[in-house]
Design a protein around this motif. Structure first.
Motif, PDB file in Angstrom:
ATOM      1  N   ASP A  21       7.643  28.195  -1.689  1.00 51.29           N
ATOM      2  CA  ASP A  21       7.223  26.813  -1.851  1.00 51.29           C
ATOM      3  C   ASP A  21       5.841  26.648  -1.234  1.00 51.29           C
ATOM      4  OD1 ASP A  21       8.221  23.822  -2.416  1.00 51.29           O
ATOM      5  OD2 ASP A  21       7.122  23.865  -0.515  1.00 51.29           O
ATOM      6  N   GLU A  22       4.865  26.300  -2.051  1.00 48.45           N
ATOM      7  CA  GLU A  22       3.468  26.266  -1.605  1.00 48.45           C
ATOM      8  C   GLU A  22       3.238  25.218  -0.522  1.00 48.45           C
ATOM      9  OE1 GLU A  22      -1.020  25.706  -3.507  1.00 48.45           O
ATOM     10  OE2 GLU A  22       0.744  25.785  -4.809  1.00 48.45           O
ATOM     11  N   ARG A  23       3.851  24.061  -0.661  1.00 52.33           N
ATOM     12  CA  ARG A  23       3.618  23.009   0.329  1.00 52.33           C
ATOM     13  C   ARG A  23       4.204  23.391   1.689  1.00 52.33           C
ATOM     14  NH1 ARG A  23       4.445  16.490  -0.526  1.00 52.33           N
ATOM     15  NH2 ARG A  23       3.523  15.872   1.457  1.00 52.33           N
ATOM     16  N   THR A  24       5.388  23.983   1.668  1.00 46.31           N
ATOM     17  CA  THR A  24       5.979  24.439   2.914  1.00 46.31           C
ATOM     18  C   THR A  24       5.135  25.538   3.540  1.00 46.31           C
ATOM     19  OG1 THR A  24       8.182  23.923   2.038  1.00 46.31           O
ATOM     20  CG2 THR A  24       8.096  25.300   4.000  1.00 46.31           C
ATOM     21  N   ALA A  25       4.623  26.436   2.702  1.00 48.96           N
ATOM     22  CA  ALA A  25       3.762  27.507   3.212  1.00 48.96           C
ATOM     23  C   ALA A  25       2.521  26.935   3.871  1.00 48.96           C
ATOM     24  CB  ALA A  25       3.375  28.450   2.068  1.00 48.96           C
ATOM     25  N   HIS A  26       1.913  25.935   3.249  1.00 53.76           N
ATOM     26  CA  HIS A  26       0.722  25.302   3.819  1.00 53.76           C
ATOM     27  C   HIS A  26       1.052  24.666   5.165  1.00 53.76           C
ATOM     28  CE1 HIS A  26      -3.083  23.129   3.988  1.00 53.76           C
ATOM     29  NE2 HIS A  26      -2.397  22.031   4.262  1.00 53.76           N
ATOM     30  N   ALA A  27       2.180  23.977   5.235  1.00 54.98           N
ATOM     31  CA  ALA A  27       2.575  23.330   6.490  1.00 54.98           C
ATOM     32  C   ALA A  27       2.841  24.360   7.579  1.00 54.98           C
ATOM     33  CB  ALA A  27       3.814  22.472   6.264  1.00 54.98           C
TER      34      ALA A  27
ATOM     35  N   ALA B   5       0.839  -1.204   0.000  1.00 57.61           N
ATOM     36  CA  ALA B   5       0.000   0.000   0.000  1.00 57.61           C
ATOM     37  C   ALA B   5       0.867   1.245   0.000  1.00 57.61           C
ATOM     38  CB  ALA B   5      -0.911  -0.006   1.230  1.00 57.61           C
ATOM     39  N   ASP B   6       0.325   2.309  -0.578  1.00 56.34           N
ATOM     40  CA  ASP B   6       1.054   3.566  -0.586  1.00 56.34           C
ATOM     41  C   ASP B   6       1.244   4.071   0.827  1.00 56.34           C
ATOM     42  OD1 ASP B   6       1.108   3.529  -3.322  1.00 56.34           O
ATOM     43  OD2 ASP B   6      -0.670   4.799  -3.565  1.00 56.34           O
ATOM     44  N   ASP B   7       2.391   4.724   1.075  1.00 55.40           N
ATOM     45  CA  ASP B   7       2.640   5.316   2.386  1.00 55.40           C
ATOM     46  C   ASP B   7       1.679   6.462   2.613  1.00 55.40           C
ATOM     47  OD1 ASP B   7       4.653   3.608   2.941  1.00 55.40           O
ATOM     48  OD2 ASP B   7       6.271   4.959   2.299  1.00 55.40           O
ATOM     49  N   PRO B   8       1.211   6.659   3.845  1.00 50.86           N
ATOM     50  CA  PRO B   8       0.311   7.785   4.117  1.00 50.86           C
ATOM     51  C   PRO B   8       1.029   9.107   4.005  1.00 50.86           C
ATOM     52  CG  PRO B   8       0.993   6.738   6.154  1.00 50.86           C
ATOM     53  CD  PRO B   8       1.507   5.875   5.037  1.00 50.86           C
ATOM     54  N   GLU B   9       0.255  10.156   3.828  1.00 46.59           N
ATOM     55  CA  GLU B   9       0.808  11.512   3.791  1.00 46.59           C
ATOM     56  C   GLU B   9       1.560  11.781   5.082  1.00 46.59           C
ATOM     57  OE1 GLU B   9       1.201  15.465   2.118  1.00 46.59           O
ATOM     58  OE2 GLU B   9       0.612  13.525   1.311  1.00 46.59           O
ATOM     59  N   PRO B  10       2.803  12.291   5.011  1.00 49.14           N
ATOM     60  CA  PRO B  10       3.549  12.582   6.231  1.00 49.14           C
ATOM     61  C   PRO B  10       2.753  13.469   7.175  1.00 49.14           C
ATOM     62  CG  PRO B  10       4.983  12.775   4.323  1.00 49.14           C
ATOM     63  CD  PRO B  10       3.584  12.581   3.804  1.00 49.14           C
ATOM     64  N   GLY B  11       2.731  13.062   8.450  1.00 45.42           N
ATOM     65  CA  GLY B  11       2.067  13.857   9.464  1.00 45.42           C
ATOM     66  C   GLY B  11       0.612  13.488   9.672  1.00 45.42           C
TER      67      GLY B  11
ATOM     68  N   TRP C  78       9.311  10.012   2.915  1.00 44.95           N
ATOM     69  CA  TRP C  78       9.069  11.450   2.729  1.00 44.95           C
ATOM     70  C   TRP C  78       9.148  11.897   1.271  1.00 44.95           C
ATOM     71  CZ3 TRP C  78      11.497   9.615   7.165  1.00 44.95           C
ATOM     72  CH2 TRP C  78      10.820   9.897   8.363  1.00 44.95           C
ATOM     73  N   GLY C  79      10.111  11.383   0.541  1.00 48.54           N
ATOM     74  CA  GLY C  79      10.137  11.633  -0.896  1.00 48.54           C
ATOM     75  C   GLY C  79      10.739  12.938  -1.350  1.00 48.54           C
ATOM     76  N   SER C  80      10.594  13.995  -0.540  1.00 46.59           N
ATOM     77  CA  SER C  80      11.107  15.303  -0.946  1.00 46.59           C
ATOM     78  C   SER C  80      11.383  16.146   0.296  1.00 46.59           C
ATOM     79  CB  SER C  80      10.093  16.025  -1.840  1.00 46.59           C
ATOM     80  OG  SER C  80       8.951  16.394  -1.078  1.00 46.59           O
ATOM     81  N   PRO C  81      12.247  17.143   0.167  1.00 42.88           N
ATOM     82  CA  PRO C  81      12.490  18.039   1.308  1.00 42.88           C
ATOM     83  C   PRO C  81      11.224  18.733   1.792  1.00 42.88           C
ATOM     84  CG  PRO C  81      14.240  18.284  -0.307  1.00 42.88           C
ATOM     85  CD  PRO C  81      13.192  17.422  -0.944  1.00 42.88           C
ATOM     86  N   THR C  82      10.337  19.116   0.871  1.00 41.82           N
ATOM     87  CA  THR C  82       9.123  19.810   1.307  1.00 41.82           C
ATOM     88  C   THR C  82       8.232  18.902   2.143  1.00 41.82           C
ATOM     89  OG1 THR C  82       8.104  19.285  -0.825  1.00 41.82           O
ATOM     90  CG2 THR C  82       9.087  21.458  -0.588  1.00 41.82           C
ATOM     91  N   ALA C  83       8.123  17.622   1.767  1.00 43.18           N
ATOM     92  CA  ALA C  83       7.326  16.682   2.551  1.00 43.18           C
ATOM     93  C   ALA C  83       7.950  16.474   3.928  1.00 43.18           C
ATOM     94  CB  ALA C  83       7.215  15.343   1.822  1.00 43.18           C
ATOM     95  N   LEU C  84       9.266  16.456   3.979  1.00 36.41           N
ATOM     96  CA  LEU C  84       9.951  16.289   5.260  1.00 36.41           C
ATOM     97  C   LEU C  84       9.719  17.496   6.155  1.00 36.41           C
ATOM     98  CD1 LEU C  84      11.806  14.642   7.039  1.00 36.41           C
ATOM     99  CD2 LEU C  84      13.770  15.579   5.803  1.00 36.41           C
ATOM    100  N   VAL C  85       9.785  18.692   5.585  1.00 35.66           N
ATOM    101  CA  VAL C  85       9.537  19.904   6.370  1.00 35.66           C
ATOM    102  C   VAL C  85       8.088  19.937   6.856  1.00 35.66           C
ATOM    103  CG1 VAL C  85       9.361  22.415   6.246  1.00 35.66           C
ATOM    104  CG2 VAL C  85      11.365  21.258   5.313  1.00 35.66           C
ATOM    105  N   ALA C  86       7.164  19.504   6.027  1.00 32.56           N
ATOM    106  CA  ALA C  86       5.758  19.473   6.431  1.00 32.56           C
ATOM    107  C   ALA C  86       5.565  18.571   7.640  1.00 32.56           C
ATOM    108  CB  ALA C  86       4.887  19.002   5.270  1.00 32.56           C
ATOM    109  N   ASP C  87       6.205  17.414   7.625  1.00 35.77           N
ATOM    110  CA  ASP C  87       6.091  16.491   8.755  1.00 35.77           C
ATOM    111  C   ASP C  87       6.798  17.046   9.981  1.00 35.77           C
ATOM    112  OD1 ASP C  87       5.199  14.204  10.010  1.00 35.77           O
ATOM    113  OD2 ASP C  87       6.833  12.944   9.298  1.00 35.77           O
TER     114      ASP C  87
END
Length: 203
Positions: free
Chosen positions: A120-126, A2-8, A59-68
């Protein structure tokens, strides 16, 4: 598989929790030292003592890691004060913000994340989610003051909490003014005075 869940979005346990904690701690150190531009998943894996594939797969990317990382920081932050007095509660909030921004590790980390969020939109959202979680944690202090009759009944409680931290972030990011005890005290007193005067009544 199964796909990994969204970080966090889930709280892992056991070895997975230990790996996550080690990686997030390493990511925080790297951000504080090199900023977002220098955040490399391979280097984070090395610092954390885990395999690169583990970090890239989860995590896949730095932005996903920062979000978590931001999600974890929101959860781990000190709980709100509950003294029964609005000014004392908001003074505690101001001191917490000041202590975080002046911390030798947390200060540079926040500066790096805020800088990254501007482009970075994802980082901003986090980052926005992190801040709103913290505002929501402290909002009951103001709501209870309304219930006690200290503030107008239509006071916008989250706005009062935001008013405490806003001048401290301004000093941190823009003016370069001292983030000392006096600054924290002024921020709390100003927010309470404005709230008493009805400045934060809902439109």
């Amino acid at each position: 598989m199964a796909d990994d869940p969204e970080p966090g979005t889930v709280r892992p346990g056991g070895r997975t929790a230990r790996v996550r904690a080690a990686v997030l701690d390493a990511a925080g150190d790297a951000l504080a030292e090199t900023g977002f531009a220098g955040l490399d998943l391979g280097e984070v894996a090395r610092r954390a003592g885990v395999g690169k594939t583990t970090v890239y797969r989860r995590w896949g990317s730095p932005t996903a890691l920062v979000a978590d990382l931001l999600a974890d920081m929101a959860e781990q932050s000190a709980p709100r004060s509950d003294t029964g007095a609005l000014l004392d509660d908001l003074r505690a909030n101001a001191r917490l913000v000041r202590d975080t921004l002046t911390d030798a590790r947390q200060g540079p980390l926040f500066r790096a994340v805020i800088a990254a969020a501007t482009c970075d939109e994802r980082t901003a959202h986090a980052l926005h989610r992190f801040y709103e979680v913290r505002v929501a944690e402290w909002t009951p202090c103001v709501e209870q003051a309304v219930q006690r009759g200290e503030l107008p009944p239509d006071t916008d409680a989250p706005e009062v909490v935001r008013a405490v931290s806003a001048p401290l972030y301004y000093r941190f990011l823009v003016s370069g003014g001292a983030l000392d005890e006096a600054a924290a005290e002024r921020a709390a007193h100003a927010a309470v005075a404005a709230a008493h005067a009805g400045a934060y009544r809902k439109a």
